[in-house]
Write a protein that holds these residues in place. Structure first.
Motif, PDB file in Angstrom:
ATOM      1  N   SER B  19       0.300   6.709  12.568  1.00  0.00           N
ATOM      2  CA  SER B  19      -0.593   5.841  11.791  1.00  0.00           C
ATOM      3  C   SER B  19      -2.063   6.053  12.142  1.00  0.00           C
ATOM      4  O   SER B  19      -2.943   5.641  11.403  1.00  0.00           O
ATOM      5  CB  SER B  19      -0.206   4.372  11.972  1.00  0.00           C
ATOM      6  OG  SER B  19      -0.579   3.938  13.251  1.00  0.00           O
ATOM      7  N   THR B  23      -2.617   7.128   6.738  1.00  0.00           N
ATOM      8  CA  THR B  23      -2.516   5.704   6.419  1.00  0.00           C
ATOM      9  C   THR B  23      -1.319   5.396   5.537  1.00  0.00           C
ATOM     10  O   THR B  23      -0.681   4.370   5.693  1.00  0.00           O
ATOM     11  CB  THR B  23      -3.801   5.214   5.729  1.00  0.00           C
ATOM     12  OG1 THR B  23      -4.122   6.147   4.691  1.00  0.00           O
ATOM     13  CG2 THR B  23      -4.956   5.170   6.707  1.00  0.00           C
ATOM     14  N   GLU B  24      -1.023   6.285   4.607  1.00  0.00           N
ATOM     15  CA  GLU B  24       0.137   6.085   3.740  1.00  0.00           C
ATOM     16  C   GLU B  24       0.974   7.347   3.792  1.00  0.00           C
ATOM     17  O   GLU B  24       0.437   8.451   3.801  1.00  0.00           O
ATOM     18  CB  GLU B  24      -0.307   5.831   2.300  1.00  0.00           C
ATOM     19  CG  GLU B  24      -1.211   4.608   2.199  1.00  0.00           C
ATOM     20  CD  GLU B  24      -1.505   4.224   0.757  1.00  0.00           C
ATOM     21  OE1 GLU B  24      -1.411   5.114  -0.121  1.00  0.00           O
ATOM     22  OE2 GLU B  24      -1.800   3.044   0.515  1.00  0.00           O
ATOM     23  N   ASN B  70       2.892   1.939   3.764  1.00  0.00           N
ATOM     24  CA  ASN B  70       1.650   1.929   4.517  1.00  0.00           C
ATOM     25  C   ASN B  70       2.010   2.018   6.002  1.00  0.00           C
ATOM     26  O   ASN B  70       2.705   1.149   6.537  1.00  0.00           O
ATOM     27  CB  ASN B  70       0.886   0.639   4.219  1.00  0.00           C
ATOM     28  CG  ASN B  70      -0.416   0.560   4.984  1.00  0.00           C
ATOM     29  OD1 ASN B  70      -0.402   0.564   6.216  1.00  0.00           O
ATOM     30  ND2 ASN B  70      -1.526   0.491   4.274  1.00  0.00           N
ATOM     31  N   ASN B  72       0.224   1.736   8.671  1.00  0.00           N
ATOM     32  CA  ASN B  72      -0.363   0.728   9.541  1.00  0.00           C
ATOM     33  C   ASN B  72       0.454  -0.570   9.513  1.00  0.00           C
ATOM     34  O   ASN B  72       0.700  -1.184  10.550  1.00  0.00           O
ATOM     35  CB  ASN B  72      -1.807   0.465   9.133  1.00  0.00           C
ATOM     36  CG  ASN B  72      -2.578  -0.188  10.237  1.00  0.00           C
ATOM     37  OD1 ASN B  72      -2.563   0.285  11.370  1.00  0.00           O
ATOM     38  ND2 ASN B  72      -3.214  -1.313   9.924  1.00  0.00           N
ATOM     39  N   ASP B  73       0.901  -0.964   8.320  1.00  0.00           N
ATOM     40  CA  ASP B  73       1.775  -2.141   8.219  1.00  0.00           C
ATOM     41  C   ASP B  73       3.061  -1.923   9.021  1.00  0.00           C
ATOM     42  O   ASP B  73       3.514  -2.817   9.737  1.00  0.00           O
ATOM     43  CB  ASP B  73       2.159  -2.395   6.750  1.00  0.00           C
ATOM     44  CG  ASP B  73       1.003  -2.947   5.937  1.00  0.00           C
ATOM     45  OD1 ASP B  73      -0.057  -3.243   6.521  1.00  0.00           O
ATOM     46  OD2 ASP B  73       1.160  -3.070   4.702  1.00  0.00           O
ATOM     47  N   ILE B 113       5.359   1.632  -1.655  1.00  0.00           N
ATOM     48  CA  ILE B 113       4.162   1.984  -2.420  1.00  0.00           C
ATOM     49  C   ILE B 113       4.338   3.331  -3.105  1.00  0.00           C
ATOM     50  O   ILE B 113       5.317   4.041  -2.881  1.00  0.00           O
ATOM     51  CB  ILE B 113       2.915   2.030  -1.496  1.00  0.00           C
ATOM     52  CG1 ILE B 113       3.126   3.046  -0.363  1.00  0.00           C
ATOM     53  CG2 ILE B 113       2.620   0.659  -0.929  1.00  0.00           C
ATOM     54  CD1 ILE B 113       1.922   3.239   0.524  1.00  0.00           C
ATOM     55  N   VAL B 115       2.933   7.020  -3.380  1.00  0.00           N
ATOM     56  CA  VAL B 115       2.135   7.964  -2.605  1.00  0.00           C
ATOM     57  C   VAL B 115       2.068   9.288  -3.364  1.00  0.00           C
ATOM     58  O   VAL B 115       3.077   9.761  -3.886  1.00  0.00           O
ATOM     59  CB  VAL B 115       2.763   8.196  -1.218  1.00  0.00           C
ATOM     60  CG1 VAL B 115       2.116   9.365  -0.499  1.00  0.00           C
ATOM     61  CG2 VAL B 115       2.653   6.941  -0.371  1.00  0.00           C
TER      62      VAL B 115
END
Lengths: 246, 246, 246
Positions: B19, B23-24, B70, B72-73, B113, B115
């Protein structure tokens, strides 16, 4: 008055936790205990603190004293106490005098201040559910919720405590079942209330005092969190619920 | 799909390291492993991650899944895992569901998400030199270089790896000889490439996975850094060289 | 010249402490010792440092050398030394060369600079009182004073050292009696001087060198603080008093 603790831990930790919630407050010093009941400036949280005379090696209070001070100043001074320092509390020439003794003698004088609403009263609350668990379990649950949202819903149902935090797209469910560590009593089928995580994070610092915690809850009703060491110290918090339209 | 790890360490550390670079990203979950191949947004570094099915106590994948999230999540959630928590990964109602189980059950739901460039491919690289050493030696060398400059030149020559960092007026030479800890193989007389220290510092966090590291190098050519635990996990990075006019 | 230390601790700690007070300074390297005498930029504090040749496993100085460098750069390099690294200091091609050796060889080159007032002299001071105590006692006393004020008054009287810090409304008294740990000699009935706590906090970092400290005092007179390890290292500070009108 002259009060001496052989070790500073309970006073030091409690004042540090309380100072995160209230900046100025009044201690009532009676023949039984040092007590503090105070609201945070936003009127969302109440702190209830009691350090019993049996915690002290010297406890000499002739008449009840109301000691109003800046909690942050008091925290700063107590942070200077080492684990094996004895701590003596006195009032000297209208100053609050705190003395640490070990191989050196270190004395601090803090101003006494004027505080409004000195005499807070603990509200008479009727809770529907009482839960005792370890401080660790509560701490982890609140910190879990913290990564998702700013508020968390406590639900007691079927001998389980569930914390739910919902963000825009993310969600966390923390499920705590009754077991050896956790006792859950509930007078109703389901009890549910929502609280600010920011406040909860300050309150769970009470885990420094005890590894056991008692929670008391109702429906859209305040939460009481209580840390206690028998015959020594009690640190409790009452937190107003967040009532929203969802 | 339903995947369960008996301890979160490899996944937690790897996601935390990844991470910092991307980021994704998309995990490809096959019957053999969870895999991730991703470029950093600046297109300077590639991450290659593989957590083998043999790391899991339960590994149930009916058809290949592409899980874009994500990072970071995901890191934030995994940081909540305690060392003795079991971790279960599922997809539930189009959400990525992560469950930690110990005395409590804690479930997190993260959004999936979209990507771009989901299907990165590892480039086919021909390296001239391969070095295996301890993670500590590489970490120290990169941190040494970091106090002098923003880039560092790796040179392999005469069975020695030398890192050179040059500032305006200061300079650092780190000389690592082949010995019990360090094996150096080089197909050419001398191999030399220059890299960004900022990226290297993120990659050497792989030392959390393994205390052994493999470096592969060429002349003005990418660097591959690889951390591996046999039959468990592989975390590798490919870093583009800095080619300048000096 | 070529000087080798078998362990970096005294040099590393001393340079780290000195760099908080002076940014650029000159070491005089004689056949006996590495010495530094420097004033801080505000001309309030002097540092006196001596690392004796007997601390070194190799000490080869043909002629006296004056080595002027940026202390912060030197600190950054020395921070990279591990506890079991040997440290070699040389001058090579008009650069200051520092080499750490363990399983790897790491060499740093720092520029030599021009420094004004290279040749500071230690002033000839006549103190009225000398106190030896533990570094811990002095550290605690200065940190106690720090929560109350920006300056602290040292008073020696009746075989006692008292530090007094006074804020607008708060006050601290730290009382240190002569005992097994603390020896107090005073030529006058009472000696009293006031000092900046900001400077004292930098100087008491000398406790990393030795757990014993010597204080020398006068009336509205400089304070000398000295840390020493016999036949190895001396780190001393002279701090100008604050003379105010109260």
């Amino acid at each position: 008055m002259k009060l001496t603790l052989s070790e500073p831990k309970f006073l030091k930790d409690s004042v540090s936790i309380i100072s995160d919630l209230v900046t100025e407050a009044s201690f009532k010093i009676t023949s039984d205990a040092i007590e503090l009941i105070a609201m945070d400036p936003a009127n969302v949280a109440m702190v209830i603190f009691k350090l019993l005379s049996s915690s002290f090696v010297e406890y000499n209070v002739k008449e009840e004293v109301l000691l109003s001070i800046n909690m942050n100043d008091f925290k700063q001074v107590l942070r200077r106490a080492k684990a094996n320092d004895s701590v003596t509390l006195e009032i000297d020439d209208n100053k609050f005098k705190i003395t640490f003794k070990s191989n050196t003698t270190r004395t601090f004088y803090l101003p006494m201040i004027e505080v409004e609403d000195k005499q807070q009263k603990v509200p008479d609350l009727k809770f529907k559910s009482t839960i005792t668990t370890t401080s660790d379990i509560l701490n982890e649950a609140v910190e879990d919720a913290d990564i998702i949202s700013e508020s968390v819903t406590f639900i007691v149902e079927n001998k389980e405590l569930t914390l739910i935090a919902a963000g825009d797209l993310s969600k966390a469910h923390i499920n705590i079942k009754a077991d050896n560590d956790t006792k859950i009593v509930c007078d109703e089928e389901k009890v549910k209330s929502k609280f600010s995580i920011e406040y909860l994070k300050k309150m769970i610092q009470g885990s420094k005092i005890s590894n056991k915690v008692m929670l008391q809850l109702g429906n859209d009703y305040p939460l009481k969190i209580e840390y206690m060491v028998l015959n020594k110290v009690q640190l409790a918090f009452i937190l107003a619920p967040r009532v929203d339209n969802d």
